[in-house]
Design an enzyme around this catalytic site. Structure first.
Site, mmCIF file in Angstrom:
data_model
loop_
_atom_site.group_PDB
_atom_site.id
_atom_site.type_symbol
_atom_site.label_atom_id
_atom_site.label_comp_id
_atom_site.label_asym_id
_atom_site.label_seq_id
_atom_site.Cartn_x
_atom_site.Cartn_y
_atom_site.Cartn_z
ATOM 1 N N GLN A 1 0.833 -1.208 0.000
ATOM 2 C CA GLN A 1 0.000 0.000 0.000
ATOM 3 C C GLN A 1 0.865 1.255 0.000
ATOM 4 O O GLN A 1 1.848 1.319 0.723
ATOM 5 C CB GLN A 1 -0.898 0.016 1.236
ATOM 6 C CG GLN A 1 -1.878 -1.152 1.313
ATOM 7 C CD GLN A 1 -3.140 -0.933 0.492
ATOM 8 O OE1 GLN A 1 -3.332 0.123 -0.098
ATOM 9 N NE2 GLN A 1 -3.976 -1.938 0.437
ATOM 10 N N TYR B 1 -6.572 -11.955 -2.183
ATOM 11 C CA TYR B 1 -5.770 -10.843 -2.722
ATOM 12 C C TYR B 1 -4.875 -10.294 -1.610
ATOM 13 O O TYR B 1 -4.875 -9.108 -1.327
ATOM 14 C CB TYR B 1 -6.660 -9.738 -3.280
ATOM 15 C CG TYR B 1 -7.700 -10.235 -4.257
ATOM 16 C CD1 TYR B 1 -7.426 -10.263 -5.627
ATOM 17 C CD2 TYR B 1 -8.937 -10.698 -3.814
ATOM 18 C CE1 TYR B 1 -8.371 -10.741 -6.510
ATOM 19 C CE2 TYR B 1 -9.885 -11.181 -4.702
ATOM 20 C CZ TYR B 1 -9.596 -11.193 -6.053
ATOM 21 O OH TYR B 1 -10.532 -11.662 -6.917
ATOM 22 N N ASP C 1 -9.630 -7.742 -1.137
ATOM 23 C CA ASP C 1 -9.001 -6.457 -1.459
ATOM 24 C C ASP C 1 -8.502 -6.546 -2.893
ATOM 25 O O ASP C 1 -7.306 -6.559 -3.148
ATOM 26 C CB ASP C 1 -7.839 -6.224 -0.469
ATOM 27 C CG ASP C 1 -7.194 -4.860 -0.620
ATOM 28 O OD1 ASP C 1 -7.691 -4.058 -1.437
ATOM 29 O OD2 ASP C 1 -6.190 -4.603 0.066
ATOM 30 N N CYS D 1 -10.888 -0.433 -4.290
ATOM 31 C CA CYS D 1 -10.234 0.775 -4.817
ATOM 32 C C CYS D 1 -10.971 1.265 -6.057
ATOM 33 O O CYS D 1 -10.475 2.134 -6.764
ATOM 34 C CB CYS D 1 -8.765 0.514 -5.112
ATOM 35 S SG CYS D 1 -8.505 -0.792 -6.312
HETATM 36 N N1 SAH Z 1 -4.294 -6.819 0.647
HETATM 37 C C1 SAH Z 1 -2.991 -6.427 0.173
HETATM 38 C C2 SAH Z 1 -2.894 -6.317 -1.350
HETATM 39 C C3 SAH Z 1 -4.004 -5.629 -2.073
HETATM 40 S S1 SAH Z 1 -3.681 -5.194 -3.753
HETATM 41 C C4 SAH Z 1 -2.570 -5.132 0.823
HETATM 42 O O1 SAH Z 1 -3.377 -4.452 1.438
HETATM 43 O O2 SAH Z 1 -1.385 -4.811 0.752
HETATM 44 C C5 SAH Z 1 -4.370 -6.474 -4.691
HETATM 45 C C6 SAH Z 1 -3.506 -7.716 -4.775
HETATM 46 O O3 SAH Z 1 -4.219 -8.665 -5.572
HETATM 47 C C7 SAH Z 1 -2.154 -7.539 -5.453
HETATM 48 O O4 SAH Z 1 -1.155 -8.040 -4.599
HETATM 49 C C8 SAH Z 1 -2.261 -8.397 -6.734
HETATM 50 O O5 SAH Z 1 -1.036 -9.021 -7.086
HETATM 51 C C9 SAH Z 1 -3.305 -9.414 -6.360
HETATM 52 N N2 SAH Z 1 -4.097 -10.046 -7.438
HETATM 53 C C10 SAH Z 1 -4.506 -9.524 -8.600
HETATM 54 N N3 SAH Z 1 -5.304 -10.368 -9.267
HETATM 55 C C11 SAH Z 1 -5.408 -11.482 -8.504
HETATM 56 C C12 SAH Z 1 -6.123 -12.733 -8.634
HETATM 57 N N4 SAH Z 1 -6.865 -12.996 -9.700
HETATM 58 N N5 SAH Z 1 -6.011 -13.611 -7.639
HETATM 59 C C13 SAH Z 1 -5.271 -13.356 -6.534
HETATM 60 N N6 SAH Z 1 -4.597 -12.209 -6.358
HETATM 61 C C14 SAH Z 1 -4.644 -11.284 -7.320
#
Ligand code: SAH
Length: 456
Positions: free
Chosen positions: A287, A316, A385, A412
């Protein structure tokens, strides 16, 4: 019949701005035909010149203000609007917060979910200098290696040293690295000919740790004089703990390539969130607004209503920041994330914080959820997320089939949030009021929020 736009290019019109788009542009209407005008605000009466006419909309420029909005504040620097770094800089911060709240509210109204309430946006005390990460293009301007940002909708580099919304220490570091690259005559990337060495400088700085990572993203495999360059960076920037070269020879808009070399120091830097320590590698998501992220996670934890007995899924999960924060209040947490490097970081982070009740999996969230459902996992709470495109339908099907008591949705992108909330509602969930926006990106139109869905 051929459609004729009611406005013509280069003509001027007296209009009143009615609305503000998601991109932060003012909207005027002539015979219901929308015209988008940068640097204009709702309620303002302006003289506008039409700069471009498309089939269903046009663009215009402000020639003169007949009246100004009481929410208008003076621009810090016109370049922040030109480049799109801070497209809302002319809107007073309290009005930015209201704008974000209304955006979400309007999207719920549009699909007739009038009962969903959106609370005021949680803002920042100091809504600038917040970003802990920068990705700065390097190009030649007037024959000299230059750092800055692209003019909106173009690849023309606008030279810049103060990026306003970034940690000022990162801004300083970029100038230092730029000057070192100049000294050693490193060739900046030329996009037209696909020549040159250095494409982008990425910098990350831990908000609490002050550890800095410098990533030199290059077209060429070799950086001439890389030893000298690395030595100078270390000497001039004592906070630097990691210097990495990432090779991206492709001609794409994707920033990073697959090949990574550690030029000096560690592969990761560390930072703290809610008192926990995190290792962050160059290509992991982390973040960008640490102050607001802590508020976001605290809210998500509170809304999850954990007592210590729950099974939680963090979909995620990135480097496991939410998973580890929740693990302290839950029985077991399962995390899933598509980037394997991030999952490796997540596992290291669990050890680093001596947390043993988490399990991390690399994979697509929608596929892993399906697997978990078939394996008979029974989560009490699911946290999601996702990136801007929101959740896949299969994800929602699998999630609701597991009948968790609560789904905490960190979003987001309010458009995909509203789309997904409707699907959850069709599958036996309702919104626990209110939806709470949290401003992760002051001076920009990005809208982050937390929504809780509860089993009917
Ligand atoms: N919750 C974490 C990351 C959120 S960002 C935080 O707060 O730091 C969203 C994340 O989803 C990213 O790390 C991205 O790599 C991942 N992502 C994107 N598409 C995805 C999918 N289909 N399955 C799993 N993860 C995914």
């Amino acid at each position: 019949m051929k459609f004729r736009a009611p406005v013509s290019k280069n003509e001027t019109y007296d209009v009143t701005i009615m609305d503000l788009t998601y991109q932060g542009m003012g909207v005027a209407k002539i015979d219901s035909f929308p015209i988008f005008v940068a640097n204009s605000l709702p309620g303002e009466e302006i003289v506008m010149k039409v700069t471009k006419v498309a089939k269903t909309y046009a663009f215009g420029r402000v020639m003169e203000w007949k009246s100004k909005s009481p929410d208008r504040v003076e621009d810090k620097d016109a370049q922040y609007t030109q480049t799109g770094i801070a497209p809302l800089q002319h809107l007073a911060y309290p009005a930015q917060l209201e704008f974000k709240q209304h955006q979400i509210q309007e999207l719920f109204y549009k699909v007739h979910l009038n009962s969903v309430e959106v609370s005021p946006t949680i803002g920042m005390d100091k809504p600038y200098g917040y970003r802990n990460k920068a990705q700065i293009p390097v190009r030649s301007v007037n024959g000299q290696l230059t750092t800055g940002f692209y003019r909106r909708n173009s690849h023309d580099l606008v030279p810049m040293e103060d990026f306003y919304i970034q940690d000022p220490e990162i801004d300083k570091a970029i100038v230092v690295v730029r000057d070192i690259l100049r000294k050693y005559h490193t060739a900046p990337y030329n996009e037209e000919n696909h020549t040159g060495v250095i494409k982008t400088i990425m910098v990350r700085r831990g908000h609490y740790s002050h550890e800095m990572m410098i990533v030199l993203i290059t077209r060429a495999k070799k950086i001439p004089m890389n030893f000298e360059i690395t030595e100078e960076i270390r000497k001039q920037l004592p906070e630097v703990k990691s210097i990495i070269q990432n090779v991206n020879a492709a001609q794409t808009n994707v920033l990073m390539g697959k090949e990574e070399k550690i030029l000096w120091g560690s592969a990761v830097i560390h930072d703290t969130l809610l008192g926990q320590n995190f290792a962050i590698s160059a290509d992991s998501f982390y973040q960008v607004n640490p102050v607001q992220t802590e508020k976001l996670y605290e809210l998500a934890i509170k809304k999850a209503g954990l007592t210590g007995n729950e099974t939680v899924i963090d979909a995620y999960c990135g480097i496991g920041t939410i998973s580890l924060a929740m693990a302290q209040h839950a029985k077991t947490v399962y995390g899933v994330e598509i980037v394997d490097k991030a999952i490796q970081d997540a596992k290291i982070n669990a050890k680093l914080n001596k947390i043993h009740n988490v399990k991390f999996f690399t994979g697509k969230a929608e596929e892993q959820m399906d697997k978990w459902q078939h394996d008979g996992l029974e989560p009490d709470v699911i946290v999601v997320d996702p990136p801007r495109k929101g959740l896949a339908t299969e994800f929602i099907t699998a999630a609701t089939a597991m009948t968790p008591k609560k789904v905490v949705y960190v979003s987001c992108n309010p458009s995909t949030l509203v789309r997904d909330v409707q699907l959850f509602m069709e599958n036996g969930y309702h919104v626990d009021q209110p939806v709470v926006p949290i401003d992760q990106f002051p001076q920009t139109p990005h809208v982050e929020s937390v929504t809780v869905l509860v089993k009917d």
